[in-house]
Design an enzyme around this catalytic site. Structure first.
Site, mmCIF file in Angstrom:
data_model
loop_
_atom_site.group_PDB
_atom_site.id
_atom_site.type_symbol
_atom_site.label_atom_id
_atom_site.label_comp_id
_atom_site.label_asym_id
_atom_site.label_seq_id
_atom_site.Cartn_x
_atom_site.Cartn_y
_atom_site.Cartn_z
ATOM 1 N N TYR A 146 0.842 -1.204 0.000
ATOM 2 C CA TYR A 146 0.000 0.000 0.000
ATOM 3 C C TYR A 146 0.876 1.252 0.000
ATOM 4 O O TYR A 146 0.707 2.143 -0.824
ATOM 5 C CB TYR A 146 -0.897 -0.030 1.236
ATOM 6 C CG TYR A 146 -1.895 1.101 1.332
ATOM 7 C CD1 TYR A 146 -2.968 1.188 0.451
ATOM 8 C CD2 TYR A 146 -1.788 2.066 2.328
ATOM 9 C CE1 TYR A 146 -3.906 2.212 0.553
ATOM 10 C CE2 TYR A 146 -2.724 3.090 2.447
ATOM 11 C CZ TYR A 146 -3.772 3.150 1.555
ATOM 12 O OH TYR A 146 -4.700 4.166 1.677
ATOM 13 N N ARG A 187 -10.367 -2.128 10.509
ATOM 14 C CA ARG A 187 -9.826 -0.900 11.091
ATOM 15 C C ARG A 187 -10.370 -0.693 12.490
ATOM 16 O O ARG A 187 -11.405 -1.230 12.874
ATOM 17 C CB ARG A 187 -10.105 0.291 10.182
ATOM 18 C CG ARG A 187 -9.081 0.298 9.080
ATOM 19 C CD ARG A 187 -9.120 1.563 8.299
ATOM 20 N NE ARG A 187 -10.165 1.489 7.315
ATOM 21 C CZ ARG A 187 -10.175 2.256 6.225
ATOM 22 N NH1 ARG A 187 -9.220 3.118 6.004
ATOM 23 N NH2 ARG A 187 -11.146 2.143 5.360
ATOM 24 N N ASP A 273 3.452 -1.587 12.478
ATOM 25 C CA ASP A 273 2.330 -0.714 12.866
ATOM 26 C C ASP A 273 2.920 0.628 13.345
ATOM 27 O O ASP A 273 3.711 0.657 14.285
ATOM 28 C CB ASP A 273 1.575 -1.397 14.018
ATOM 29 C CG ASP A 273 0.192 -0.822 14.242
ATOM 30 O OD1 ASP A 273 -0.781 -1.516 13.908
ATOM 31 O OD2 ASP A 273 0.092 0.297 14.761
HETATM 32 N N1 UDP Z 1 -5.935 -1.585 16.112
HETATM 33 C C1 UDP Z 1 -6.259 -2.214 17.291
HETATM 34 N N2 UDP Z 1 -7.275 -3.134 17.276
HETATM 35 C C2 UDP Z 1 -8.001 -3.440 16.169
HETATM 36 C C3 UDP Z 1 -7.671 -2.784 14.970
HETATM 37 C C4 UDP Z 1 -6.631 -1.859 14.982
HETATM 38 O O1 UDP Z 1 -5.638 -1.962 18.345
HETATM 39 O O2 UDP Z 1 -8.898 -4.287 16.253
HETATM 40 C C5 UDP Z 1 -4.850 -0.600 16.119
HETATM 41 C C6 UDP Z 1 -3.804 -0.824 15.039
HETATM 42 O O3 UDP Z 1 -2.805 -1.719 15.483
HETATM 43 C C7 UDP Z 1 -3.284 0.584 14.834
HETATM 44 C C8 UDP Z 1 -4.494 1.470 15.112
HETATM 45 O O4 UDP Z 1 -5.395 0.666 15.853
HETATM 46 O O5 UDP Z 1 -2.277 0.887 15.748
HETATM 47 C C9 UDP Z 1 -5.200 1.975 13.854
HETATM 48 O O6 UDP Z 1 -5.394 0.868 13.029
HETATM 49 P P1 UDP Z 1 -6.232 0.913 11.683
HETATM 50 O O7 UDP Z 1 -6.225 -0.469 11.109
HETATM 51 O O8 UDP Z 1 -7.556 1.536 11.946
HETATM 52 O O9 UDP Z 1 -5.455 1.901 10.720
HETATM 53 P P2 UDP Z 1 -3.910 2.339 10.528
HETATM 54 O O10 UDP Z 1 -3.882 3.707 11.103
HETATM 55 O O11 UDP Z 1 -3.003 1.419 11.284
HETATM 56 O O12 UDP Z 1 -3.697 2.283 9.077
#
Ligand code: UDP
Length: 319
Positions: A146, A187, A273
């Site tokens: 991505y 997400r 992450d």
């Molecule tokens: N996250 C989490 N639990 C979930 C999904 C995501 O703790 O069930 C965390 C993920 O590891 C990241 C943040 O939330 O640190 C945002 O994740 P997301 O997938 O929404 O988008 P990103 O900003 O990472 O692209």
């Protein structure tokens, strides 16, 4: 009347953009191959005289008859689990899809706006992130498909701008939320809301100390619309600088949903992450006179109302 092509039209952001451009009196052509999009997001627009839908994969040659004034390229798998499931399509839509659409924009004399992302900054070493920061991206990590597709997208868009003189705009979108987010896109916001509503564990990845800053979709669309209308061809961050930890976010969701069955559970942190993320929006303020207006509480309440209509719950609370 202006005609606009919106790719990824059946997705979360694409469908909100279709609404906005129709409200502005444009003729809107929505395009999507529906691998992550959902036609239900466009149901309300199908009867509109000035809305057309094309089922098409923009990684293949794109043909649109007639004139085009604007192209908004929003097609792409956009959540970490989606691009892990569809790594090749993610690369293709960012690379070949963008190339095809730039060619179309050039042939039509259209202005093209691309949806770039805060992911171009990777796991950032500069905080908050300004547009001048070049990023810290692992090209071969799980997010590389991505991040690198979006970085290539910016590079080829800038090349069409400088070499062909094409009118181009680039928005770097930070975490955004609102109605029509897919419940199962993995997400954090749809995950936490659906888990809280079902009385399941809210899955915090890592210790929850990583940060994000969440922008309500209406604010984002306003910023994008202003950017399109501006004459600024460099990338612009659009997002809400209100940064919080993921643990704080889980607690807010728990409080809002108020389901005594729901609690926090911890899961391993995915590879690469990003630890901290917050947009520096000085440029958007200065060039577009834009900043977010919707408070997190109002935005979250509106989003919660939407999830109540789509999340299946065995023993609903607050119903
Ligand atoms: N996250 C989490 N639990 C979930 C999904 C995501 O703790 O069930 C965390 C993920 O590891 C990241 C943040 O939330 O640190 C945002 O994740 P997301 O997938 O929404 O988008 P990103 O900003 O990472 O692209």
């Amino acid at each position: 009347m202006k005609t606009v092509l919106i790719t990824g039209a059946a997705g979360f952001l694409g469908s909100h953009l279709c609404d906005r451009f129709l409200a502005e009196g444009c003729h809107v052509i929505g395009m999507d191959n529906l691998i992550t999009g959902n036609l239900a997001n466009l149901d309300h627009l199908m009867p509109e005289k000035h809305f057309e839908f094309y089922y098409h994969d923009v990684s293949k040659f794109v043909h649109v008859p007639g004139r085009l004034d604007y192209i908004m390229h929003f097609a792409s798998p956009a959540s970490p689990i989606d691009y892990l499931k569809m790594p090749i399509q993610t690369l293709k839509v960012g690379a070949m899809g963008t190339h095809n659409l730039l060619g179309l924009a050039k042939a039509k004399g259209a202005r093209m706006l691309i949806a770039s992302t805060s992911e171009v900054y990777g796991d950032p070493l500069v905080h908050p992130q300004t547009e001048e920061y070049w990023g810290n991206v692992n090209p071969i990590g799980p997010r590389g498909v991505y991040d690198e597709a979006k970085r290539y997208q910016e590079a080829i868009t800038m090349a069409y701008h400088t070499y062909h003189g094409l009118e181009t705009r680039m928005v770097r979108i930070f975490n955004t939320y609102g109605p029509r987010m897919r419940v199962d896109d993995g997400r954090v916001l749809p995950a936490f809301f659906s888990q809280a509503m079902r009385g399941e564990g809210l899955t915090i990845f890592g210790d929850g100390s990583q940060t994000r800053a969440f922008c309500y979709v209406d604010d984002l669309v306003e910023g994008i619309y202003r950017l399109l209308k501006s004459d600024y061809a460099q990338p612009v961050n659009i997002g809400n600088p209100a940064e919080m930890t993921i643990k704080e976010f889980a607690e807010e969701v728990l409080e809002m949903v108020g389901n005594p069955e729901a609690k926090i559970v911890y899961r391993p942190l995915p590879t690469d992450d990003p630890k901290r993320r917050r947009p520096d929006i000085s440029k958007a303020k200065e060039i577009l006179d834009w900043e977010p207006r919707v408070s997190r509480r109002d935005g979250m309440l509106k989003t919660y109302e939407y999830f109540k209509t789509v999340v299946k719950v065995d023993n609903p609370v607050n119903s």
